[in-house]
Design an enzyme around this catalytic site. Structure first.
Site, PDB file in Angstrom:
ATOM      1  N   SER A  94       0.816  -1.234  -0.030  1.00 12.30           N
ATOM      2  CA  SER A  94       0.069   0.011  -0.083  1.00 12.30           C
ATOM      3  C   SER A  94       0.864   1.224  -0.052  1.00 12.30           C
ATOM      4  CB  SER A  94      -0.957   0.175   1.193  1.00 12.30           C
ATOM      5  OG  SER A  94      -1.396   1.149   1.340  1.00 12.30           O
ATOM      6  N   TYR A 107      -1.952   0.109  10.887  1.00 13.69           N
ATOM      7  CA  TYR A 107      -2.214  -0.255   9.515  1.00 13.69           C
ATOM      8  C   TYR A 107      -1.033  -0.068   8.707  1.00 13.69           C
ATOM      9  CZ  TYR A 107      -3.945  -0.871   4.821  1.00 13.69           C
ATOM     10  OH  TYR A 107      -3.896  -1.235   3.484  1.00 13.69           O
ATOM     11  N   THR A 165     -13.294  -0.309  -2.837  1.00 12.93           N
ATOM     12  CA  THR A 165     -13.608  -1.537  -2.635  1.00 12.93           C
ATOM     13  C   THR A 165     -14.340  -1.552  -1.282  1.00 12.93           C
ATOM     14  OG1 THR A 165     -11.528  -2.045  -1.361  1.00 12.93           O
ATOM     15  CG2 THR A 165     -11.462  -2.556  -3.708  1.00 12.93           C
TER      16      THR A 165
END
Ligand code: NDP
Ligand code: 8X3
Length: 252
Positions: A140, A153, A188
Site C-alpha cells: 500500500s 495499519y 472496494t
C-alpha cells in the site's frame, strides 16, 4: 498446461478482480477467503465465463494451523502454484495511537503480516522445490508513507514492504520472482471494513475524485505477472491520477 495462481482474499475487491483477470487469461485459480458463499459464487461465475479451472479454498489467513492445513490439503496437481498473490488484508479504524483498540491492532498484525507469512511459508517452499514461481504482495502507499491515525495499519504495510525485499533476496537463487504492488486509494469494501460497516463514512473516502477500481490494480498485477522470465518488477506504486501521495488529493 494452464499456470496456477493462488489469490488470498479473492472474495472481494482487488483479490476478486485478480482472480477474474487471471482466469480470463489462461490461469487456473485457487481462490481463498473466509466467506464460503462468496467463494462458491465466484467459482461458479468464473467457470461460466471462461475455461479456467477454479478451486475454492476457505481459510482464515491469520490462523496459523488453519492456513497451513489448507495449503497442505491441496490436491497434488493444484500444489504446483506458479503465482501467489498475497492480497488478503484489512485496516480497522482510524484512531490516534493513544485511543486505538489493541484488539484491532492484533487483527491487522495477524492478518496483514502473519497471515501473509503463513501462506508464503508453504507456497514458497513448493516454489523453491520447483525452482520457479512468482509471489506478488499487495502492499500500500501506507507502506511507503505514514499518515495521521493510520499508525498500525501503516506499520503492517511497511512490514509487507520490508518482507517483499527480504523475500526477493532469499528466493532469488531459486529463480523465484518477488514483487510488491502498492496501491493508493482503491474503491472496494476496504473502507467499509475499516469503518466497521459505516457506509456513509466509507463513501466519503472516495468523494470528489475518481479512485482506482479493483480492476485497475488487477491489470497491474497481470502486467507484473506476465513479463518475460528474466524481468522482475520489484515494486510498483499505483494510484489514482487525482492522488499524489497519502496527503495529496485533487478533490473537486
Ligand atoms: P476488500 O475488503 O474489498 O477485500 C479484502 C479481502 O481480504 C477479502 O476478500 C477478505 O475476504 C480478505 N481477508 C481479510 N481478512 C482475511 C482473513 N483473516 N483471512 C482470509 N482472508 C481475509 O479490500 P481490498 O480489496 O481493497 O483489499 C485487498 C488488499 O489491498 C488488502 O491487503 C489491502 O490492505 C490492500 N490495499 C487496499 C487499498 C484500498 O484503497 N482499497 C489500497 C492499498 C492496499 P473474507 O472477508 O472473505 O475473508
Ligand atoms: C489503503 C490505502 O491510504 O487508506 O492501503 O492507507 S490508505
Amino acid at each position: 498446461m494452464a499456470k496456477i495462481a493462488l489469490i488470498t482474499g479473492a472474495t472481494s475487491g482487488i483479490g476478486r478482480a485478480c482472480a477474474e483477470k487471471l482466469a480470463a487469461n489462461g490461469y487456473d485459480v485457487i481462490i481463498t477467503g473466509r466467506r464460503a458463499d462468496r467463494l462458491a459464487s465466484l467459482k461458479e461465475e468464473i467457470e461460466k465465463s471462461c475455461s479456467a479451472h477454479v478451486l475454492a479454498l476457505q481459510y482464515d489467513v491469520s490462523l496459523k494451523t488453519e492456513a497451513m492445513n489448507a495449503i497442505c490439503s491441496l490436491p497434488a496437481a493444484w500444489k504446483e502454484i506458479d503465482l501467489l498473490i498475497n492480497n488478503a488484508g484489512l485496516a480497522l479504524d482510524l484512531k490516534p495511537i493513544h485511543e486505538g483498540n489493541p484488539d484491532d491492532w492484533d487483527t491487522m498484525v495477524d492478518t496483514n503480516i502473519k497471515g501473509l507469512l503463513y501462506t508464503t511459508r508453504l507456497v514458497s517452499e513448493i516454489m523453491a522445490g520447483r525452482q520457479k514461481g512468482h509471489i506478488i504482495n499487495i502492499g500500500s502507499i501506507a507502506g511507503k508513507e505514514v499518515y495521521p491515525n493510520g499508525n498500525v495499519y501503516s506499520a503492517t504495510k511497511h512490514a509487507v514492504d520490508g518482507l517483499t525485499r527480504a523475500m526477493r533476496i532469499d528466493l532469488m537463487k531459486f529463480g523465484i520472482k518477488v514483487s510488491q504492488i502498492a496501491p493508493g486509494a482503491v474503491e472496494t469494501e476496504f473502507s467499509e471494513v475499516r469503518f466497521k460497516g459505516n457506509r456513509e463514512r466509507a463513501k466519503k473516502v472516495y468523494e470528489g475524485y475518481q479512485p482506482l477500481k479493483a480492476e485497475d490494480v488487477a491489470e497491474a498485477v497481470f502486467f507484473v505477472a506476465n513479463l518475460p522470465p528474466h524481468v522482475n518488477i520489484n515494486d510498483l506504486v499505483i494510484m489514482p491520477t487525482a492522488q499524489a501521495g497519502s496527503y495529496f488529493f485533487n478533490r473537486k
